[in-house]
Design a protein around this motif. Structure first.
Motif, PDB file in Angstrom:
ATOM      1  N   MET A  24       0.849  -1.198   0.000  1.00  0.00           N
ATOM      2  CA  MET A  24       0.000   0.000   0.000  1.00  0.00           C
ATOM      3  C   MET A  24       0.876   1.236   0.000  1.00  0.00           C
ATOM      4  N   SER A  25       0.709   2.105  -0.955  1.00  0.00           N
ATOM      5  CA  SER A  25       1.528   3.313  -1.055  1.00  0.00           C
ATOM      6  C   SER A  25       1.173   4.289   0.044  1.00  0.00           C
ATOM      7  N   PRO A  26       2.155   5.046   0.595  1.00  0.00           N
ATOM      8  CA  PRO A  26       1.859   6.011   1.645  1.00  0.00           C
ATOM      9  C   PRO A  26       0.983   7.145   1.158  1.00  0.00           C
ATOM     10  N   THR A  27       0.884   7.314  -0.169  1.00  0.00           N
ATOM     11  CA  THR A  27       0.071   8.402  -0.710  1.00  0.00           C
ATOM     12  C   THR A  27      -1.349   7.957  -1.055  1.00  0.00           C
ATOM     13  N   THR A  28      -1.630   6.635  -0.927  1.00  0.00           N
ATOM     14  CA  THR A  28      -2.965   6.119  -1.220  1.00  0.00           C
ATOM     15  C   THR A  28      -3.948   6.568  -0.155  1.00  0.00           C
ATOM     16  N   LYS A  29      -5.080   7.096  -0.586  1.00  0.00           N
ATOM     17  CA  LYS A  29      -6.071   7.558   0.389  1.00  0.00           C
ATOM     18  C   LYS A  29      -6.745   6.364   1.059  1.00  0.00           C
ATOM     19  N   LEU A  30      -6.921   6.464   2.356  1.00  0.00           N
ATOM     20  CA  LEU A  30      -7.633   5.435   3.095  1.00  0.00           C
ATOM     21  C   LEU A  30      -9.124   5.537   2.802  1.00  0.00           C
ATOM     22  N   VAL A  31      -9.832   4.441   3.030  1.00  0.00           N
ATOM     23  CA  VAL A  31     -11.273   4.437   2.806  1.00  0.00           C
ATOM     24  C   VAL A  31     -11.940   5.513   3.653  1.00  0.00           C
ATOM     25  N   LYS A  32     -11.501   5.639   4.901  1.00  0.00           N
ATOM     26  CA  LYS A  32     -12.153   6.628   5.770  1.00  0.00           C
ATOM     27  C   LYS A  32     -11.885   8.054   5.297  1.00  0.00           C
ATOM     28  N   GLN A  33     -10.731   8.271   4.674  1.00  0.00           N
ATOM     29  CA  GLN A  33     -10.451   9.599   4.129  1.00  0.00           C
ATOM     30  C   GLN A  33     -11.350   9.881   2.923  1.00  0.00           C
ATOM     31  N   LYS A  34     -11.607   8.843   2.132  1.00  0.00           N
ATOM     32  CA  LYS A  34     -12.511   8.997   0.995  1.00  0.00           C
ATOM     33  C   LYS A  34     -13.924   9.303   1.483  1.00  0.00           C
ATOM     34  N   ILE A  35     -14.317   8.641   2.582  1.00  0.00           N
ATOM     35  CA  ILE A  35     -15.640   8.898   3.162  1.00  0.00           C
ATOM     36  C   ILE A  35     -15.727  10.340   3.645  1.00  0.00           C
TER      37      ILE A  35
END
Length: 290
Positions: free
Chosen positions: A1-12
Motif C-alpha cells: 500500500m503506497s503512503p500516498t494512497t487515500k484510506l477508505v475513511k479519508q474517501k468517506i
C-alpha cells in the motif's frame, strides 16, 4: 500500500457533502468501528446502519470503488499494512538502487508524508488545540508510547517552558493511576500512539476521558483505537523505507502548535524564559562561551 494512497475513511470524509441521508448513516457506522465495521457481510452492515443493501453498493461506487467487494479489499489492505512487523514492512518498499542517494530517497518519502498530512489536516482542529494548550488553568499531561515517547518528551519540554502546570507521565504504566487521580474536567491529556498501538495507552485515554479530561491524540494515517475516545485527533502519514515508521509529519504539527501557543502567550512566556535563563546563569548549569 503506497503512503500516498487515500484510506477508505479519508474517501468517506472527503465525500461527506455529497452523501445522501442514508449514506451518511452508513458512513457513521463504518467510521465508528473502523476498519472492522466494513469487513462484515453487506447484509449485516446494511442492517447495522438501518439502510438497504443497494445503498451500501451505491455508496461504495460513489467513493470510487467498483462495488462493495472492492471497498472491502481496500480495507483488508489497510489492516494488513497496520499489522506488518518492522522487518516485513521494510521489505515492502521497492527501491530503485540506481536512483539517488539513500538520504534523498528517504527525504523524498518524508516530504510526501508531510505534504499529504498538511493537505488533510483540519485547520479548525489545529486552532482549537492550540487555544486549548495555551489555557494555563487547564493542567496539561503528556505521554507517548515505546517509539513515540521522544515525541511526547519534545512537546513536554517546550510546553513546560512556555506555560506552567505541565506534567510528563512516567515511563511505567503502573504509576499512571497516580496521575489519573488529579485528572478531571479541566485537564488535557496529549497522547502519541502510532501502529503497533499500545493497549495500556488506550486504557489510559479511556479512563482519563471517563474522568472528564480532554484527550488530544497524535496518531498515524490508520488511526489508533484511542481515536474512539479522543476529543481531537491529528493523523500524520508515517510510512517510510525503513523497519520503523517516521514521525516527522507528526512533529511538524507539534512544532507548529508549540510556536502558536508561544505566540498566544508571548508576554507570559517571555517572562518565564527570562527567569529560566537567570536560573541557568546563577547555577552555572550552562556556561557562557567566550
Amino acid at each position: 500500500m503506497s503512503p500516498t494512497t487515500k484510506l477508505v475513511k479519508q474517501k468517506i470524509q472527503d465525500a461527506t457533502d455529497t452523501l445522501t441521508r442514508s449514506e451518511r448513516q452508513l458512513a457513521s457506522i463504518l467510521l465508528q468501528d473502523y476498519p472492522m465495521g466494513g469487513l462484515q457481510s453487506i447484509t449485516k452492515l446494511a442492517v447495522a446502519a438501518g439502510v438497504s443493501t443497494p445503498t451500501v453498493i451505491r455508496m461504495a461506487r460513489k467513493l470510487g470503488f467498483d462495488g462493495f467487494p472492492d471497498l472491502q479489499d481496500a480495507l483488508r489492505e489497510e489492516v494488513a499494512a497496520q499489522i506488518k512487523k518492522p522487518l516485513s514492512k521494510r521489505d515492502a518498499w521497492v527501491v530503485d538502487e540506481s536512483a539517488e542517494h539513500p538520504l534523498m530517497r528517504f527525504a523524498g518519502v518524508v516530504w510526501t508524508n508531510m505534504r499529504h498530512t498538511l493537505e488533510r489536516i483540519d485547520l479548525g482542529l489545529f486552532d482549537a488545540v492550540a487555544k486549548l494548550l495555551a489555557e494555563t488553568e487547564r493542567p496539561l499531561y503528556v505521554v507517548g508510547g515505546r517509539i513515540t515517547r521522544s515525541n511526547a518528551d519534545y512537546l513536554f519540554n517546550h510546553m513546560q517552558i512556555i506555560r506552567p502546570n505541565v506534567t510528563m507521565l512516567g515511563n511505567s504504566a503502573n504509576v499512571w493511576p497516580q496521575y489519573l487521580l488529579d485528572m478531571g474536567p479541566s485537564s488535557v491529556l496529549v497522547i502519541f500512539d502510532i501502529r503497533r498501538y499500545e493497549a495500556h495507552l488506550e486504557k489510559l485515554a479511556q479512563t482519563a476521558a471517563e474522568r472528564g479530561a480532554t484527550v488530544v491524540l497524535f496518531t498515524d494515517q490508520w488511526g489508533s483505537p484511542i481515536a474512539r475516545c479522543a476529543h481531537y485527533t491529528f493523523n500524520g502519514l508515517v510510512e517510510a523505507p525503513s523497519s520503523w515508521d517516521s514521525t516527522i509529519a507528526l512533529m511538524l504539527i507539534v512544532e507548529a502548535l508549540i510556536a502558536e501557543v508561544q505566540t498566544t502567550r508571548w508576554e507570559e512566556s517571555k517572562e518565564r524564559i527570562e527567569e529560566l535563563e537567570a536560573m541557568f546563569s546563577s547555577t552555572r548549569i550552562f556556561r557562557n562561551q567566550g
